[in-house]
Design a protein around this motif. Structure first.
Motif, PDB file in Angstrom:
ATOM      1  N   THR A  63     -13.459 -20.443  35.561  1.00 39.34           N
ATOM      2  CA  THR A  63     -14.663 -19.569  35.833  1.00 39.34           C
ATOM      3  C   THR A  63     -15.721 -20.587  36.023  1.00 39.34           C
ATOM      4  O   THR A  63     -16.052 -21.456  35.306  1.00 39.34           O
ATOM      5  N   PHE A  64     -16.300 -20.171  37.157  1.00 32.93           N
ATOM      6  CA  PHE A  64     -17.633 -20.950  37.684  1.00 32.93           C
ATOM      7  C   PHE A  64     -18.707 -19.802  37.360  1.00 32.93           C
ATOM      8  O   PHE A  64     -18.983 -18.920  38.131  1.00 32.93           O
ATOM      9  N   GLY A  65     -19.745 -20.354  36.703  1.00 34.17           N
ATOM     10  CA  GLY A  65     -21.001 -19.612  36.393  1.00 34.17           C
ATOM     11  C   GLY A  65     -21.966 -20.587  35.780  1.00 34.17           C
ATOM     12  O   GLY A  65     -22.393 -21.866  36.376  1.00 34.17           O
ATOM     13  N   THR A  66     -22.561 -20.109  34.585  1.00 37.63           N
ATOM     14  CA  THR A  66     -23.532 -21.353  34.108  1.00 37.63           C
ATOM     15  C   THR A  66     -22.987 -22.575  33.820  1.00 37.63           C
ATOM     16  O   THR A  66     -23.628 -23.565  33.852  1.00 37.63           O
ATOM     17  N   GLY A  67     -21.592 -22.597  33.320  1.00 40.98           N
ATOM     18  CA  GLY A  67     -20.792 -23.677  33.209  1.00 40.98           C
ATOM     19  C   GLY A  67     -19.533 -23.533  34.086  1.00 40.98           C
ATOM     20  O   GLY A  67     -19.519 -22.756  34.845  1.00 40.98           O
ATOM     21  N   ILE A  68     -18.468 -24.391  33.635  1.00 36.79           N
ATOM     22  CA  ILE A  68     -17.159 -24.274  34.087  1.00 36.79           C
ATOM     23  C   ILE A  68     -16.202 -23.795  32.910  1.00 36.79           C
ATOM     24  O   ILE A  68     -16.012 -24.807  32.009  1.00 36.79           O
ATOM     25  N   GLY A  69     -15.618 -22.625  32.953  1.00 38.39           N
ATOM     26  CA  GLY A  69     -14.535 -22.406  31.947  1.00 38.39           C
ATOM     27  C   GLY A  69     -13.172 -22.579  32.304  1.00 38.39           C
ATOM     28  O   GLY A  69     -12.884 -22.520  33.644  1.00 38.39           O
ATOM     29  N   SER A  70     -12.376 -22.965  31.342  1.00 44.69           N
ATOM     30  CA  SER A  70     -10.964 -23.008  31.872  1.00 44.69           C
ATOM     31  C   SER A  70      -9.919 -22.325  30.851  1.00 44.69           C
ATOM     32  O   SER A  70     -10.128 -22.308  29.646  1.00 44.69           O
ATOM     33  N   ALA A  71      -8.856 -21.845  31.437  1.00 44.27           N
ATOM     34  CA  ALA A  71      -7.755 -21.367  30.716  1.00 44.27           C
ATOM     35  C   ALA A  71      -6.401 -21.812  31.345  1.00 44.27           C
ATOM     36  O   ALA A  71      -6.128 -21.610  32.446  1.00 44.27           O
ATOM     37  N   LEU A  72      -5.704 -22.273  30.510  1.00 43.67           N
ATOM     38  CA  LEU A  72      -4.348 -23.019  30.777  1.00 43.67           C
ATOM     39  C   LEU A  72      -3.155 -22.164  30.272  1.00 43.67           C
ATOM     40  O   LEU A  72      -3.285 -21.738  29.144  1.00 43.67           O
ATOM     41  N   PHE A  73      -2.080 -21.856  31.209  1.00 44.83           N
ATOM     42  CA  PHE A  73      -0.956 -20.958  31.084  1.00 44.83           C
ATOM     43  C   PHE A  73       0.162 -21.748  31.331  1.00 44.83           C
ATOM     44  O   PHE A  73       0.195 -22.156  32.362  1.00 44.83           O
ATOM     45  N   ILE A  74       1.066 -21.864  30.392  1.00 42.85           N
ATOM     46  CA  ILE A  74       2.342 -22.517  30.609  1.00 42.85           C
ATOM     47  C   ILE A  74       3.544 -21.648  30.585  1.00 42.85           C
ATOM     48  O   ILE A  74       3.592 -20.707  29.583  1.00 42.85           O
ATOM     49  N   ASP A  75       4.067 -20.899  31.716  1.00 38.48           N
ATOM     50  CA  ASP A  75       5.048 -19.905  31.807  1.00 38.48           C
ATOM     51  C   ASP A  75       4.282 -18.620  30.909  1.00 38.48           C
ATOM     52  O   ASP A  75       5.121 -17.793  30.337  1.00 38.48           O
ATOM     53  N   GLY A  76       3.191 -18.381  31.287  1.00 35.87           N
ATOM     54  CA  GLY A  76       2.662 -17.196  30.815  1.00 35.87           C
ATOM     55  C   GLY A  76       1.859 -17.320  29.665  1.00 35.87           C
ATOM     56  O   GLY A  76       1.247 -16.245  28.931  1.00 35.87           O
ATOM     57  N   ARG A  77       2.015 -18.399  28.842  1.00 40.94           N
ATOM     58  CA  ARG A  77       1.681 -18.500  27.422  1.00 40.94           C
ATOM     59  C   ARG A  77       0.328 -19.493  27.495  1.00 40.94           C
ATOM     60  O   ARG A  77       0.240 -20.440  28.086  1.00 40.94           O
ATOM     61  N   LEU A  78      -0.719 -18.764  27.012  1.00 39.33           N
ATOM     62  CA  LEU A  78      -2.059 -19.625  26.806  1.00 39.33           C
ATOM     63  C   LEU A  78      -1.973 -20.770  25.873  1.00 39.33           C
ATOM     64  O   LEU A  78      -1.406 -20.799  24.758  1.00 39.33           O
ATOM     65  N   VAL A  79      -2.570 -21.827  26.497  1.00 45.55           N
ATOM     66  CA  VAL A  79      -2.948 -22.959  25.613  1.00 45.55           C
ATOM     67  C   VAL A  79      -4.527 -22.774  25.468  1.00 45.55           C
ATOM     68  O   VAL A  79      -5.091 -23.249  26.208  1.00 45.55           O
ATOM     69  N   PRO A  80      -4.961 -22.394  24.294  1.00 44.97           N
ATOM     70  CA  PRO A  80      -6.407 -21.836  24.042  1.00 44.97           C
ATOM     71  C   PRO A  80      -7.356 -23.267  23.845  1.00 44.97           C
ATOM     72  O   PRO A  80      -6.981 -24.249  23.585  1.00 44.97           O
ATOM     73  N   ASN A  81      -8.553 -22.948  24.221  1.00 45.29           N
ATOM     74  CA  ASN A  81      -9.923 -23.557  24.011  1.00 45.29           C
ATOM     75  C   ASN A  81      -9.674 -25.113  24.787  1.00 45.29           C
ATOM     76  O   ASN A  81     -10.019 -25.923  24.226  1.00 45.29           O
ATOM     77  N   THR A  82      -9.260 -25.073  26.073  1.00 44.18           N
ATOM     78  CA  THR A  82      -8.987 -26.132  26.697  1.00 44.18           C
ATOM     79  C   THR A  82     -10.510 -26.709  27.349  1.00 44.18           C
ATOM     80  O   THR A  82     -10.645 -27.945  27.323  1.00 44.18           O
ATOM     81  N   GLU A  83     -11.599 -25.843  27.641  1.00 49.56           N
ATOM     82  CA  GLU A  83     -12.854 -26.287  27.806  1.00 49.56           C
ATOM     83  C   GLU A  83     -12.798 -27.235  28.824  1.00 49.56           C
ATOM     84  O   GLU A  83     -13.745 -28.466  28.809  1.00 49.56           O
ATOM     85  N   LEU A  84     -12.146 -27.440  30.015  1.00 49.09           N
ATOM     86  CA  LEU A  84     -12.230 -28.460  31.005  1.00 49.09           C
ATOM     87  C   LEU A  84     -13.275 -28.747  31.632  1.00 49.09           C
ATOM     88  O   LEU A  84     -13.295 -29.671  32.824  1.00 49.09           O
ATOM     89  N   GLY A  85     -14.214 -27.978  31.525  1.00 48.41           N
ATOM     90  CA  GLY A  85     -15.433 -27.995  32.371  1.00 48.41           C
ATOM     91  C   GLY A  85     -16.221 -29.276  31.983  1.00 48.41           C
ATOM     92  O   GLY A  85     -17.135 -29.575  32.561  1.00 48.41           O
ATOM     93  N   HIS A  86     -15.765 -29.856  30.839  1.00 49.92           N
ATOM     94  CA  HIS A  86     -16.576 -30.775  30.278  1.00 49.92           C
ATOM     95  C   HIS A  86     -15.733 -32.243  30.569  1.00 49.92           C
ATOM     96  O   HIS A  86     -16.002 -33.121  29.915  1.00 49.92           O
ATOM     97  N   LEU A  87     -14.649 -32.014  31.449  1.00 55.49           N
ATOM     98  CA  LEU A  87     -14.114 -33.267  31.778  1.00 55.49           C
ATOM     99  C   LEU A  87     -15.191 -34.327  32.498  1.00 55.49           C
ATOM    100  O   LEU A  87     -16.247 -33.526  33.285  1.00 55.49           O
TER     101      LEU A  87
END
Length: 245
Positions: free
Chosen positions: A130-154
């Protein structure tokens, strides 16, 4: 089944009742500006205003722009640091006098897109960004969420990536679509190098303008598509999570 969703962002707090069978809003969303400073109490006031605008009295799902474990806030990059350590579920539930669920904002958007949008039926490694005030990220492996990745802060070229490639950065620096797309390409290339996804879903408000920039992003092996639910994805995903879906 209908559940209310609220999406707290660095710029606005928006919400609406959601039809979970269709993955769509039952009524046009209502939005208030995020207060500055965005303290827990002032943001809670905004959430209450949004929910009460509809006279809602059932379950409420709420997103937050940071890491959320259980319902406790662990990071707060684009809102007041006073949120860190706050049990947002308890705070907002008490203020609303309703049962609430709280989760990371990009995770909520990703859940919605995987169920009803551009990620529907996709396996393998999928990123919703998600691109907005920051960059949010959501990671899915075979449809399952890996929560709280927050890769906008790489870190990207010595900077937090979102300070270079968010839409806020584009607006603040008055970047052309071409210049901004070049920065987004560098960011996507970095994420691709780390995770080798099959699909990037580009969300946030800028997804409504995908025709202005997606074709400018070249050299990425993964498929890149705009979010189908666009900026309503967080609201839908928050409602889904509150309902246990």
């Amino acid at each position: 089944m209908n559940v209310f969703g609220v999406d707290i962002g660095g710029t606005g707090i928006k919400g609406a009742p959601v039809d979970l069978d269709r993955g769509d809003l039952l009524e046009p969303r209502y939005k208030v500006l995020t207060p500055h400073p965005a303290t827990p109490e002032s943001v809670a006031d905004g959430v209450v205003e949004v929910v009460r605008h509809f006279g809602w009295s059932g379950q409420v799902g709420i997103t937050f722009p940071g890491v959320v474990t259980g319902s406790v806030i662990r990071t707060a990059a684009n809102v007041d640091k006073g949120w860190i350590g706050v049990d947002a579920g308890r705070l907002l539930g008490d203020r609303l006098s309703l049962r609430t669920t709280v989760l990371n904002d990009a995770d909520a958007a990703g859940v919605a897109e995987m169920a009803f949008g551009a990620g529907r039926g996709r396996k393998g490694t999928v990123f919703l960004l998600t691109f907005g005030t920051g960059i949010g990220s959501a990671l899915f492996i075979d449809g399952r969420l890996v929560p709280n990745t927050e890769l906008g802060h790489l870190e990207l070229h010595g900077h937090d990536a979102e300070t270079r490639a968010s839409t806020k950065a584009k607006d603040d620096e008055e970047l052309s679509w071409e210049h901004w797309a070049h920065r987004v390409r560098k960011y996507l290339a970095h994420v691709e190098m780390l995770f080798s996804p099959e699909l990037f879903i580009i969300g946030g408000g800028v997804s409504r303008k995908a025709d202005k920039f997606l074709h400018l992003i070249e050299g990425i092996r993964a498929e890149i598509v705009p979010a189908e639910l666009q900026n309503n994805a967080g609201i839908v995903g928050a409602a889904m999570t509150a309902a246990g879906r």
